[in-house]
Design a protein around this motif. Structure first.
Motif, PDB file in Angstrom:
ATOM      1  N   UNK A 199      31.668 -29.785  43.667  1.00 12.01           N
ATOM      2  CA  UNK A 199      32.376 -28.590  44.151  1.00 12.01           C
ATOM      3  C   UNK A 199      32.009 -27.366  43.325  1.00 12.01           C
ATOM      4  N   UNK A 200      31.874 -27.533  42.009  1.00  9.75           N
ATOM      5  CA  UNK A 200      31.481 -26.399  41.172  1.00  9.75           C
ATOM      6  C   UNK A 200      30.103 -25.884  41.576  1.00  9.75           C
ATOM      7  N   UNK A 201      29.187 -26.792  41.847  1.00 11.55           N
ATOM      8  CA  UNK A 201      27.843 -26.393  42.255  1.00 11.55           C
ATOM      9  C   UNK A 201      27.866 -25.721  43.626  1.00 11.55           C
ATOM     10  N   UNK A 202      28.654 -26.261  44.535  1.00 10.59           N
ATOM     11  CA  UNK A 202      28.695 -25.778  45.915  1.00 10.59           C
ATOM     12  C   UNK A 202      29.521 -24.496  46.084  1.00 10.59           C
ATOM     13  N   UNK A 203      30.653 -24.392  45.375  1.00  7.87           N
ATOM     14  CA  UNK A 203      31.637 -23.352  45.683  1.00  7.87           C
ATOM     15  C   UNK A 203      31.799 -22.260  44.639  1.00  7.87           C
ATOM     16  N   UNK A 204      31.104 -22.353  43.502  1.00  9.85           N
ATOM     17  CA  UNK A 204      31.280 -21.350  42.446  1.00  9.85           C
ATOM     18  C   UNK A 204      29.918 -20.910  41.920  1.00  9.85           C
ATOM     19  N   UNK A 205      29.955 -19.979  41.004  1.00  9.59           N
ATOM     20  CA  UNK A 205      28.722 -19.504  40.378  1.00  9.59           C
ATOM     21  C   UNK A 205      28.424 -20.238  39.073  1.00  9.59           C
ATOM     22  N   UNK A 206      29.161 -21.290  38.776  1.00  6.57           N
ATOM     23  CA  UNK A 206      28.951 -22.067  37.549  1.00  6.57           C
ATOM     24  C   UNK A 206      27.582 -22.744  37.625  1.00  6.57           C
ATOM     25  N   UNK A 207      26.774 -22.535  36.593  1.00  3.31           N
ATOM     26  CA  UNK A 207      25.441 -23.136  36.587  1.00  3.31           C
ATOM     27  C   UNK A 207      25.306 -24.260  35.556  1.00  3.31           C
ATOM     28  N   UNK A 208      26.252 -24.323  34.617  1.00  2.12           N
ATOM     29  CA  UNK A 208      26.184 -25.348  33.577  1.00  2.12           C
ATOM     30  C   UNK A 208      27.593 -25.793  33.211  1.00  2.12           C
ATOM     31  N   UNK A 209      27.773 -27.100  33.071  1.00  2.00           N
ATOM     32  CA  UNK A 209      29.058 -27.681  32.688  1.00  2.00           C
ATOM     33  C   UNK A 209      28.809 -28.663  31.552  1.00  2.00           C
ATOM     34  N   UNK A 210      29.611 -28.574  30.504  1.00  2.00           N
ATOM     35  CA  UNK A 210      29.543 -29.554  29.424  1.00  2.00           C
ATOM     36  C   UNK A 210      30.411 -30.737  29.835  1.00  2.00           C
ATOM     37  N   UNK A 211      29.898 -31.941  29.665  1.00  3.61           N
ATOM     38  CA  UNK A 211      30.649 -33.148  29.993  1.00  3.61           C
ATOM     39  C   UNK A 211      30.932 -33.896  28.697  1.00  3.61           C
ATOM     40  N   UNK A 212      32.219 -34.181  28.460  1.00  4.51           N
ATOM     41  CA  UNK A 212      32.645 -34.937  27.287  1.00  4.51           C
ATOM     42  C   UNK A 212      33.205 -36.264  27.786  1.00  4.51           C
ATOM     43  N   UNK A 213      32.643 -37.351  27.274  1.00  6.06           N
ATOM     44  CA  UNK A 213      33.103 -38.685  27.660  1.00  6.06           C
ATOM     45  C   UNK A 213      34.091 -39.152  26.610  1.00  6.06           C
ATOM     46  N   UNK A 214      35.277 -39.539  27.065  1.00  7.39           N
ATOM     47  CA  UNK A 214      36.371 -39.893  26.162  1.00  7.39           C
ATOM     48  C   UNK A 214      36.873 -41.302  26.456  1.00  7.39           C
ATOM     49  N   UNK A 215      37.431 -41.937  25.440  1.00  6.13           N
ATOM     50  CA  UNK A 215      38.105 -43.231  25.579  1.00  6.13           C
ATOM     51  C   UNK A 215      37.184 -44.301  26.146  1.00  6.13           C
ATOM     52  N   UNK A 216      35.947 -44.312  25.697  1.00  6.85           N
ATOM     53  CA  UNK A 216      34.989 -45.320  26.164  1.00  6.85           C
ATOM     54  C   UNK A 216      35.092 -46.540  25.277  1.00  6.85           C
ATOM     55  N   UNK A 217      35.220 -47.675  25.911  1.00  6.36           N
ATOM     56  CA  UNK A 217      35.256 -48.929  25.165  1.00  6.36           C
ATOM     57  C   UNK A 217      33.831 -49.491  25.103  1.00  6.36           C
ATOM     58  N   UNK A 218      33.446 -49.949  23.939  1.00  4.51           N
ATOM     59  CA  UNK A 218      32.134 -50.558  23.797  1.00  4.51           C
ATOM     60  C   UNK A 218      32.282 -51.979  23.291  1.00  4.51           C
TER      61      UNK A 218
END
Length: 108
Positions: A86-105
């Motif tokens: 939706x950000x790519x399709x509906x806004x002018x946002x070109x870059x998003x930082x993704x933070x992965x949290x609570x990952x079990x290894x």
């Protein structure tokens, strides 16, 4: 000087969708107030409810560096994918930082 941080909680309790129910007039007023907040603080963190809404897109596109927090839960991953599309399709946002949290290894 000291870093000025503003933390805004969009949903105050699990399942509460306060921002998702804003009228167009309320959203315009919020946009004006948002501009003033951005001028006064160095960092603004907005915590919105999970899932896709007009308001989460509004806040993500209003910021300079949107950050999407995702966990390894299937619903979190599918929500994150929908938000990114939706950000790519509906806004002018070109870059998003993704933070992965609570990952079990597992370790062998």
């Amino acid at each position: 000087g000291q870093l000025k941080v503003f933390f805004f909680r969009g949903a105050l309790a699990p399942g509460e969708r306060r921002l998702a129910q804003l009228s167009d007039d309320d959203r315009r007023a919020l946009q004006l107030a948002w501009t003033q907040v951005l001028e006064r603080f160095d960092v603004v963190v907005v915590d919105v409810a999970s899932g896709l809404s007009r308001d989460s897109l509004f806040f993500a596109s209003a910021g300079e560096e949107p950050v999407l927090l995702v966990s390894d839960e299937p619903t979190s991953i599918s929500d994150a994918a929908a938000v990114l599309q939706a950000l790519q399709r509906d806004t002018s946002v070109s870059r998003v930082h993704v933070v992965v949290s609570a990952v079990r290894t597992t370790r062998s």
